[in-house]
Write a protein that holds these residues in place. Structure first.
Motif, PDB file in Angstrom:
ATOM      1  N   TYR A 235       4.405 -26.310 -57.893  1.00 22.22           N
ATOM      2  CA  TYR A 235       4.590 -27.707 -57.515  1.00 22.22           C
ATOM      3  C   TYR A 235       5.792 -28.370 -58.194  1.00 22.22           C
ATOM      4  O   TYR A 235       6.570 -29.065 -57.529  1.00 22.22           O
ATOM      5  CB  TYR A 235       3.318 -28.510 -57.834  1.00 22.22           C
ATOM      6  CG  TYR A 235       2.140 -28.110 -56.989  1.00 22.22           C
ATOM      7  CD1 TYR A 235       1.950 -28.668 -55.731  1.00 22.22           C
ATOM      8  CD2 TYR A 235       1.220 -27.174 -57.447  1.00 22.22           C
ATOM      9  CE1 TYR A 235       0.863 -28.296 -54.940  1.00 22.22           C
ATOM     10  CE2 TYR A 235       0.139 -26.789 -56.669  1.00 22.22           C
ATOM     11  CZ  TYR A 235      -0.031 -27.353 -55.416  1.00 22.22           C
ATOM     12  OH  TYR A 235      -1.089 -26.974 -54.627  1.00 22.22           O
ATOM     13  N   ILE A 236       5.953 -28.165 -59.489  1.00 23.48           N
ATOM     14  CA  ILE A 236       7.032 -28.859 -60.206  1.00 23.48           C
ATOM     15  C   ILE A 236       8.391 -28.199 -59.952  1.00 23.48           C
ATOM     16  O   ILE A 236       9.342 -28.859 -59.531  1.00 23.48           O
ATOM     17  CB  ILE A 236       6.726 -28.919 -61.720  1.00 23.48           C
ATOM     18  CG1 ILE A 236       5.476 -29.776 -61.964  1.00 23.48           C
ATOM     19  CG2 ILE A 236       7.919 -29.493 -62.482  1.00 23.48           C
ATOM     20  CD1 ILE A 236       5.063 -29.870 -63.413  1.00 23.48           C
ATOM     21  N   LEU A 237       8.478 -26.887 -60.217  1.00 22.04           N
ATOM     22  CA  LEU A 237       9.770 -26.202 -60.081  1.00 22.04           C
ATOM     23  C   LEU A 237      10.351 -26.251 -58.663  1.00 22.04           C
ATOM     24  O   LEU A 237      11.552 -26.523 -58.501  1.00 22.04           O
ATOM     25  CB  LEU A 237       9.647 -24.752 -60.560  1.00 22.04           C
ATOM     26  CG  LEU A 237       9.473 -24.555 -62.070  1.00 22.04           C
ATOM     27  CD1 LEU A 237       9.316 -23.077 -62.413  1.00 22.04           C
ATOM     28  CD2 LEU A 237      10.664 -25.142 -62.826  1.00 22.04           C
ATOM     29  N   PRO A 238       9.547 -25.998 -57.614  1.00 19.40           N
ATOM     30  CA  PRO A 238      10.122 -26.080 -56.255  1.00 19.40           C
ATOM     31  C   PRO A 238      10.697 -27.449 -55.919  1.00 19.40           C
ATOM     32  O   PRO A 238      11.641 -27.554 -55.133  1.00 19.40           O
ATOM     33  CB  PRO A 238       8.931 -25.748 -55.353  1.00 19.40           C
ATOM     34  CG  PRO A 238       8.027 -24.923 -56.206  1.00 19.40           C
ATOM     35  CD  PRO A 238       8.155 -25.493 -57.573  1.00 19.40           C
ATOM     36  N   ASN A 239      10.137 -28.508 -56.495  1.00 21.52           N
ATOM     37  CA  ASN A 239      10.642 -29.853 -56.248  1.00 21.52           C
ATOM     38  C   ASN A 239      11.809 -30.214 -57.159  1.00 21.52           C
ATOM     39  O   ASN A 239      12.531 -31.188 -56.896  1.00 21.52           O
ATOM     40  CB  ASN A 239       9.523 -30.881 -56.431  1.00 21.52           C
ATOM     41  CG  ASN A 239       8.520 -30.848 -55.293  1.00 21.52           C
ATOM     42  OD1 ASN A 239       8.779 -31.349 -54.212  1.00 21.52           O
ATOM     43  ND2 ASN A 239       7.369 -30.237 -55.535  1.00 21.52           N
ATOM     44  N   LEU A 240      11.994 -29.436 -58.215  1.00 16.58           N
ATOM     45  CA  LEU A 240      13.077 -29.701 -59.166  1.00 16.58           C
ATOM     46  C   LEU A 240      14.384 -29.033 -58.762  1.00 16.58           C
ATOM     47  O   LEU A 240      15.468 -29.592 -58.962  1.00 16.58           O
ATOM     48  CB  LEU A 240      12.687 -29.199 -60.567  1.00 16.58           C
ATOM     49  CG  LEU A 240      12.023 -30.177 -61.530  1.00 16.58           C
ATOM     50  CD1 LEU A 240      11.772 -29.493 -62.854  1.00 16.58           C
ATOM     51  CD2 LEU A 240      12.901 -31.403 -61.736  1.00 16.58           C
ATOM     52  N   TYR A 241      14.286 -27.827 -58.229  1.00 19.27           N
ATOM     53  CA  TYR A 241      15.486 -27.034 -57.971  1.00 19.27           C
ATOM     54  C   TYR A 241      16.535 -27.732 -57.104  1.00 19.27           C
ATOM     55  O   TYR A 241      17.726 -27.746 -57.465  1.00 19.27           O
ATOM     56  CB  TYR A 241      15.114 -25.686 -57.363  1.00 19.27           C
ATOM     57  CG  TYR A 241      14.489 -24.721 -58.342  1.00 19.27           C
ATOM     58  CD1 TYR A 241      14.916 -24.672 -59.664  1.00 19.27           C
ATOM     59  CD2 TYR A 241      13.469 -23.850 -57.953  1.00 19.27           C
ATOM     60  CE1 TYR A 241      14.346 -23.795 -60.573  1.00 19.27           C
ATOM     61  CE2 TYR A 241      12.890 -22.967 -58.858  1.00 19.27           C
ATOM     62  CZ  TYR A 241      13.327 -22.938 -60.156  1.00 19.27           C
ATOM     63  OH  TYR A 241      12.778 -22.082 -61.042  1.00 19.27           O
ATOM     64  N   PRO A 242      16.165 -28.318 -55.950  1.00 24.12           N
ATOM     65  CA  PRO A 242      17.200 -28.916 -55.094  1.00 24.12           C
ATOM     66  C   PRO A 242      18.056 -29.983 -55.780  1.00 24.12           C
ATOM     67  O   PRO A 242      19.288 -29.873 -55.776  1.00 24.12           O
ATOM     68  CB  PRO A 242      16.401 -29.491 -53.918  1.00 24.12           C
ATOM     69  CG  PRO A 242      15.171 -28.636 -53.870  1.00 24.12           C
ATOM     70  CD  PRO A 242      14.841 -28.321 -55.291  1.00 24.12           C
ATOM     71  N   PRO A 243      17.463 -31.027 -56.395  1.00 25.19           N
ATOM     72  CA  PRO A 243      18.327 -32.042 -57.024  1.00 25.19           C
ATOM     73  C   PRO A 243      19.096 -31.517 -58.229  1.00 25.19           C
ATOM     74  O   PRO A 243      20.240 -31.908 -58.456  1.00 25.19           O
ATOM     75  CB  PRO A 243      17.335 -33.140 -57.440  1.00 25.19           C
ATOM     76  CG  PRO A 243      16.012 -32.474 -57.505  1.00 25.19           C
ATOM     77  CD  PRO A 243      16.043 -31.410 -56.485  1.00 25.19           C
ATOM     78  N   VAL A 244      18.496 -30.615 -59.008  1.00 24.55           N
ATOM     79  CA  VAL A 244      19.171 -30.083 -60.201  1.00 24.55           C
ATOM     80  C   VAL A 244      20.353 -29.207 -59.806  1.00 24.55           C
ATOM     81  O   VAL A 244      21.446 -29.307 -60.388  1.00 24.55           O
ATOM     82  CB  VAL A 244      18.180 -29.289 -61.077  1.00 24.55           C
ATOM     83  CG1 VAL A 244      18.920 -28.554 -62.194  1.00 24.55           C
ATOM     84  CG2 VAL A 244      17.140 -30.229 -61.682  1.00 24.55           C
ATOM     85  N   ILE A 245      20.162 -28.346 -58.813  1.00 22.49           N
ATOM     86  CA  ILE A 245      21.256 -27.478 -58.354  1.00 22.49           C
ATOM     87  C   ILE A 245      22.377 -28.318 -57.754  1.00 22.49           C
ATOM     88  O   ILE A 245      23.567 -28.045 -57.960  1.00 22.49           O
ATOM     89  CB  ILE A 245      20.737 -26.450 -57.336  1.00 22.49           C
ATOM     90  CG1 ILE A 245      19.814 -25.442 -58.039  1.00 22.49           C
ATOM     91  CG2 ILE A 245      21.888 -25.707 -56.662  1.00 22.49           C
ATOM     92  CD1 ILE A 245      19.122 -24.470 -57.111  1.00 22.49           C
ATOM     93  N   THR A 246      22.021 -29.361 -57.018  1.00 25.39           N
ATOM     94  CA  THR A 246      23.027 -30.259 -56.458  1.00 25.39           C
ATOM     95  C   THR A 246      23.837 -30.923 -57.562  1.00 25.39           C
ATOM     96  O   THR A 246      25.070 -31.006 -57.491  1.00 25.39           O
ATOM     97  CB  THR A 246      22.359 -31.340 -55.589  1.00 25.39           C
ATOM     98  OG1 THR A 246      21.624 -30.711 -54.542  1.00 25.39           O
ATOM     99  CG2 THR A 246      23.406 -32.267 -54.987  1.00 25.39           C
ATOM    100  N   LEU A 247      23.155 -31.384 -58.599  1.00 26.08           N
ATOM    101  CA  LEU A 247      23.831 -32.041 -59.725  1.00 26.08           C
ATOM    102  C   LEU A 247      24.736 -31.063 -60.468  1.00 26.08           C
ATOM    103  O   LEU A 247      25.844 -31.430 -60.892  1.00 26.08           O
ATOM    104  CB  LEU A 247      22.800 -32.632 -60.684  1.00 26.08           C
ATOM    105  CG  LEU A 247      23.352 -33.535 -61.808  1.00 26.08           C
ATOM    106  CD1 LEU A 247      24.035 -34.752 -61.192  1.00 26.08           C
ATOM    107  CD2 LEU A 247      22.243 -33.967 -62.747  1.00 26.08           C
ATOM    108  N   LEU A 248      24.293 -29.822 -60.611  1.00 26.33           N
ATOM    109  CA  LEU A 248      25.132 -28.804 -61.258  1.00 26.33           C
ATOM    110  C   LEU A 248      26.397 -28.563 -60.448  1.00 26.33           C
ATOM    111  O   LEU A 248      27.494 -28.413 -61.020  1.00 26.33           O
ATOM    112  CB  LEU A 248      24.351 -27.494 -61.407  1.00 26.33           C
ATOM    113  CG  LEU A 248      23.424 -27.377 -62.611  1.00 26.33           C
ATOM    114  CD1 LEU A 248      22.653 -26.067 -62.541  1.00 26.33           C
ATOM    115  CD2 LEU A 248      24.202 -27.454 -63.916  1.00 26.33           C
ATOM    116  N   GLY A 249      26.263 -28.502 -59.129  1.00 29.62           N
ATOM    117  CA  GLY A 249      27.442 -28.318 -58.284  1.00 29.62           C
ATOM    118  C   GLY A 249      28.434 -29.456 -58.431  1.00 29.62           C
ATOM    119  O   GLY A 249      29.647 -29.235 -58.493  1.00 29.62           O
ATOM    120  N   LEU A 250      27.913 -30.687 -58.535  1.00 26.65           N
ATOM    121  CA  LEU A 250      28.783 -31.848 -58.691  1.00 26.65           C
ATOM    122  C   LEU A 250      29.414 -31.916 -60.077  1.00 26.65           C
ATOM    123  O   LEU A 250      30.460 -32.551 -60.256  1.00 26.65           O
ATOM    124  CB  LEU A 250      27.981 -33.138 -58.426  1.00 26.65           C
ATOM    125  CG  LEU A 250      27.474 -33.329 -56.998  1.00 26.65           C
ATOM    126  CD1 LEU A 250      26.577 -34.554 -56.912  1.00 26.65           C
ATOM    127  CD2 LEU A 250      28.646 -33.470 -56.025  1.00 26.65           C
TER     128      LEU A 250
END
Length: 319
Positions: A235-250
């Motif tokens: 529940y936590i990790l699947p919802n965390l990955y998208p915004p965190v990966i996006t922020l890392l890319g930026l």
């Protein structure tokens, strides 16, 4: 597949725009490598004009850009004003160390920030949460160059634990000692990049996890008797990955841009130090080559982030 093609088209268009802006900015710079006194105090104006003709700088600006763009498409970045070597060779020689420095730092930033942010959120208002928050704020506010100088003074100059500068102290014989020495030289620079990068991301992860923990599906998961590890995994990790990966890319431009300062401080002969020396020498072909390659790597990193997000969530589409 459609998203990938759109992203590749976006990369080409952005590189074209960046090339125009960079080319104009460089040519509008107040000083020139061929300005009087840059080469030899006794050089004649005729000699300077002859050199400009050799490098094609006697042509109108738009013709210079078209010639340069055609050369770039063939991966020909020109010849360095300072060394007389091919810019491509100068960059390729220094690119690996910069990539090693930045990629390893980004991986560590991702792992450490994820761990600290989740732990702080799960222990909200407790001692561990307060300590993590204060360290994150310190990381967020600490200038990387200042931290680098402090660490060099303490651990390299006074305690003599780490080397002051460079990436090697032993001869390249391909032995394990040589590679261990290489890693030992990179510990302080990587630590500086990681410490300067984890602060904002840790606080972001912490706030995301706190919001996720307030969700109804977390309440139902607890009601079903799921353990903390199961809730974290499903529940936590699947919802965390998208915004965190996006922020890392930026954040890629900031990390790569910061390597200019850190490579100069630690005398690491990478693209950052080459850019710094070239800027001081007004070596415009090298500067332009580094700008284009850095822009390409940054845009490529953002595309890779989107591809990873698409893999994690097939419904993801932000094209």
């Amino acid at each position: 597949m459609k998203l990938l093609f759109k992203k590749l088209f976006y990369l080409i268009i952005m590189l074209f725009i960046i090339s125009i802006i960079s080319f104009l900015a460089i040519n509008l710079a107040p000083n020139s490598f061929f300005a009087s006194g840059e080469l030899n105090p006794n050089i004649t104006k005729e000699s300077i004009e002859h050199l400009k003709a050799i490098y094609g700088l006697d042509k109108p600006l738009y013709m210079q850009y078209i010639s340069w763009l055609k050369a770039i498409l063939h991966l020909n970045f020109g010849i360095s004003f300072s060394s007389g070597s091919l810019v491509k060779d100068e960059i390729l020689q220094r690119l690996p160390i910069t990539l090693i420095l930045n990629i390893s730092s980004m991986i560590l930033i991702f792992v450490i920030s994820l761990y600290l942010g989740i732990k702080a959120a799960l222990n909200k208002s407790k001692t561990s949460d307060k300590v993590t928050t204060q360290l994150s704020l310190l990381s967020f506010s600490m200038p990387s160059f200042y931290l680098a100088l402090i660490l060099i003074l303490i651990f390299a100059v006074n305690l003599k634990i780490f080397p002051i500068a460079g990436v090697h102290s032993v001869k390249d014989d391909g032995s394990l000692t040589y590679y261990l020495d290489f890693i030992w030289h990179l510990i302080l620079p990587i630590f500086v990049i990681v410490f300067a990068g984890i602060g904002s991301l840790t606080l972001y992860v912490r706030s995301l996890v706190i919001e996720i923990l307030k969700s109804d599906y977390i309440f139902y998961a607890k009601a079903r008797g799921l353990s903390k590890k199961q809730i974290l995994r499903y529940y936590i990790l699947p919802n965390l990955y998208p915004p965190v990966i996006t922020l890392l890319g930026l954040s890629l431009p900031g990390v790569i841009g910061g390597s200019v300062i850190l490579e100069s401080i630690f005398s690491i002969d990478g693209m950052g130090l080459l850019f710094y020396k070239s800027a001081l020498a007004h070596d415009y072909p090298v500067i332009m080559g580094i700008l284009i390659i850095t822009a390409f790597l940054t845009l490529l990193g953002n595309i890779l982030a989107d591809v990873i997000l698409l893999k994690l969530n097939p419904n993801y589409n932000n094209a």
